[in-house]
Enzyme design. Structure first.
Site, short mmCIF file in Angstrom:
data_model
loop_
_atom_site.label_atom_id
_atom_site.label_comp_id
_atom_site.label_asym_id
_atom_site.label_seq_id
_atom_site.Cartn_x
_atom_site.Cartn_y
_atom_site.Cartn_z
N LYS A 158 0.83 -1.21 0.00
CA LYS A 158 0.00 0.00 0.00
C LYS A 158 0.86 1.26 0.00
CE LYS A 158 -4.26 -1.26 2.34
NZ LYS A 158 -5.13 -0.88 3.47
N GLY A 164 -8.56 6.45 -2.34
CA GLY A 164 -9.45 6.09 -3.45
C GLY A 164 -9.17 4.71 -4.01
N GLY A 165 -8.58 3.85 -3.19
CA GLY A 165 -8.34 2.48 -3.64
C GLY A 165 -7.24 2.35 -4.68
N GLU A 200 0.58 -4.82 4.32
CA GLU A 200 -0.45 -5.34 5.21
C GLU A 200 -0.70 -6.79 4.82
OE1 GLU A 200 -4.11 -3.17 5.04
OE2 GLU A 200 -3.29 -1.56 6.27
N LYS A 201 -1.13 -7.56 5.81
CA LYS A 201 -1.55 -8.91 5.47
C LYS A 201 -2.85 -8.78 4.67
CE LYS A 201 -2.13 -13.51 7.18
NZ LYS A 201 -1.16 -14.02 6.20
N HIS A 208 -16.03 -4.38 4.48
CA HIS A 208 -15.52 -3.08 4.87
C HIS A 208 -16.57 -2.42 5.77
CE1 HIS A 208 -13.55 0.96 3.90
NE2 HIS A 208 -14.67 1.29 4.51
N GLU A 275 -11.86 3.18 9.32
CA GLU A 275 -12.22 2.07 8.46
C GLU A 275 -11.62 0.75 8.97
OE1 GLU A 275 -12.90 4.42 4.31
OE2 GLU A 275 -10.98 3.39 4.49
N ARG A 292 -11.96 13.67 7.24
CA ARG A 292 -12.79 14.60 6.45
C ARG A 292 -14.20 14.07 6.40
NH1 ARG A 292 -13.46 11.17 2.27
NH2 ARG A 292 -11.69 9.88 1.71
N ARG A 338 -24.10 5.03 -5.31
CA ARG A 338 -23.35 6.08 -6.02
C ARG A 338 -23.69 6.00 -7.50
NH1 ARG A 338 -17.30 6.88 -3.57
NH2 ARG A 338 -17.78 6.31 -1.41
#
Ligand code: ADP
Length: 458
Positions: A158, A164-165, A200-201, A208, A275, A292, A338
């Site tokens: 990461k 934003g993924g 991260e694992k 989520h 998250e 935010r 969305r």
């Protein structure tokens, strides 16, 4: 309270903030790029000021342009919305240096939470269960290899400055790691101007789940429940709902409680979202905090009746929190879809163009947050979000039924949208049973998902 707020954003969130300002008796001033000259926010604003060309690097992301616009129009605060400058601690600091208030966490708080790897460690020390991962940032490839061995494959690379993924990469063995690190580093440098990476694992088949918190300057904090954002495509959220079907009431309360305690202890301030990934056993692992207002905040507003943007502005103005935890009552079920300008038949390719007709849906428990109008030209320069359809019902099935009816009423002509995807989702077995995990859509493939869905063509 502030007298005039500069809204340094566009699209639906600019309208959302404008409405909150009006309600509070604050004069909204809209900052817009040349591509947004004819936007609804500009039309509705008391005053509007051009901050540069379509290219966001020279308008919505230009600290100098936004700050001079705020000073010239006599504003005493800046609302950054989401994206753009909303989590930029340098911009927040510059805003303060000009004698204005940044509506969000104070600059030193933003700085404390700026690194994702650092935040994971900080909140871990304050009692949050975190995803197993590297101790801080990777110094070099050898450090990466050693950390990956320790964590155990598969691992996820990461970018620390990511969002934003974007820029993440799944690595299943040490053979792939070195090359993946090189690719991620150059992608992160290009996308975020910062190539620091962490590991991260990889947690398989998780949901989520995120917790909304409000913390004032005086250390009072409350949570406003959680949201489930497991319907994702390529790590990007498409649908959000609350409460999550993944947790029992006891686990839900426990998670929200430890989240709010940890952020208060770590000195957080303003609205924020923590998250987590939740596994099949209902165990939650913290991944990141968003400092935010989020796109999906209306889901929580529908459940709680709390206007989160108004709260955010009040907290930034130094007012004490108006709620204790006991005041926060969450009722019913809410779902947000969305609505994006995307061609679902061609790999969800973003669309631009003129909206020839726009008819928003209505009825009990239906809310449409959108900046569209007939004749509006969707510019090709920004994200593809056209609006958000949010529905509320006393229970999940009523909310789903209302969503189906509302989606049937929604008319957006002139360009392609992802409405066919939502139609399919609202009839999908896994979604109806509340079994959707974040990787489901990518595993099945979006095209196969659409082709298999009974509701997609209705
Ligand atoms: P961004 O800030 O770029 O949105 P996040 O850390 O919030 O990145 O992750 C976005 C999504 O990526 C998550 O909702 C989840 O679907 C997936 N993801 C992130 N971390 C992991 C992980 N350790 N294991 C499995 N999936 C993950």
């Amino acid at each position: 309270m502030f007298g005039r707020i500069l809204i340094a954003n566009r699209g639906e969130i600019a309208l959302r903030v404008l409405r909150a300002c009006r309600r509070m008796g604050v004069t909204p001033v809209v900052a817009y790029s040349e591509a947004d000259r004819d936007s609804r926010a500009v039309r509705l604003a008391d005053e509007a000021i051009c901050v540069g060309p379509a290219d966001s690097a020279r308008s919505y992301l230009s600290a100098a342009s936004i700050l001079s616009a705020a000073v010239v129009t006599g504003c005493d605060a800046i609302h950054p919305g989401y994206g753009f400058l909303s989590e930029d601690d340098t911009f927040a600091e510059m805003t303060r240096a000009h004698g204005l208030t940044f509506i969000g966490p104070p600059p030193e708080v933003l700085e404390r939470f700026a690194s994702k790897a650092g935040t994971r460690q900080l909140l871990g020390r304050h009692g949050l269960p975190t995803v197993p991962g590297s101790h801080g940032m990777l110094r070099d490839d050898d450090h990466g290899l050693a950390e990956a061995e320790r964590i155990g494959y598969p691992v996820l690379i990461k970018p620390s400055a990511g969002g934003g993924g974007r820029g993440m990469r799944l690595v299943r063995s040490s053979r792939e790691l070195q090359q993946a690190l090189t690719i991620c580093r150059s992608e992160a440098r290009a996308a975020f101007g910062d190539d620091s990476l962490y590991l991260e694992k990889w947690l398989d088949e998780t949901r989520h789940v995120e917790v909304q918190v409000l913390v004032d300057r005086y250390g009072n904090g409350v949570h406003v429940g959680e949201r489930d954002c497991s319907v994702q495509r390529r790590h990007q959220k498409i649908v959000e709902e609350a409460p999550t079907p993944a947790l029992t009431d006891a686990r839900r309360a426990e998670l929200a409680d430890i989240a709010v305690r940890a952020v208060v202890a770590a000195g957080y301030e303003n609205v924020g979202t923590l998250e987590f990934l939740v596994d099949g056993q209902g165990d939650a692992y913290f991944i990141e905090i968003n400092c935010r207002i989020q796109v999906e905040h209306p889901v929580t507003e529908m459940l709680s009746g709390i206007d989160l943007v108004t709260e955010q502005i009040r907290i930034a103005a130094g007012e004490p929190l108006g709620h204790t935890q006991a005041d926060v009552r969450l009722r019913g079920h809410a779902i947000e879809l969305r609505i994006n300008a995307e061609d679902v038949e061609h790999d969800f390719r973003p669309q631009a163009g003129r909206v020839s007709e726009y008819l928003p849906p209505g009825g009990p428990g239906v809310r449409m947050d959108s900046h569209l109008f007939a004749g509006y030209e969707v510019p090709p320069y920004y994200d593809s979000l056209l609006g958000k359809l949010i529905v509320w019902g006393p229970d999940r099935m009523t909310a789903i039924e209302r969503a189906r009816v509302a989606l049937g009423e929604l008319v957006i002509d002139g360009l392609k949208t992802n409405v066919p995807f939502h139609r399919a989702l609202l009839h999908d077995g896994a979604f109806l049973e509340g079994r959707f995990t974040t990787d489901l859509l990518d595993r099945v493939g979006s095209a196969a998902f659409l082709a298999a869905a009974p509701g997609a063509r209705s």
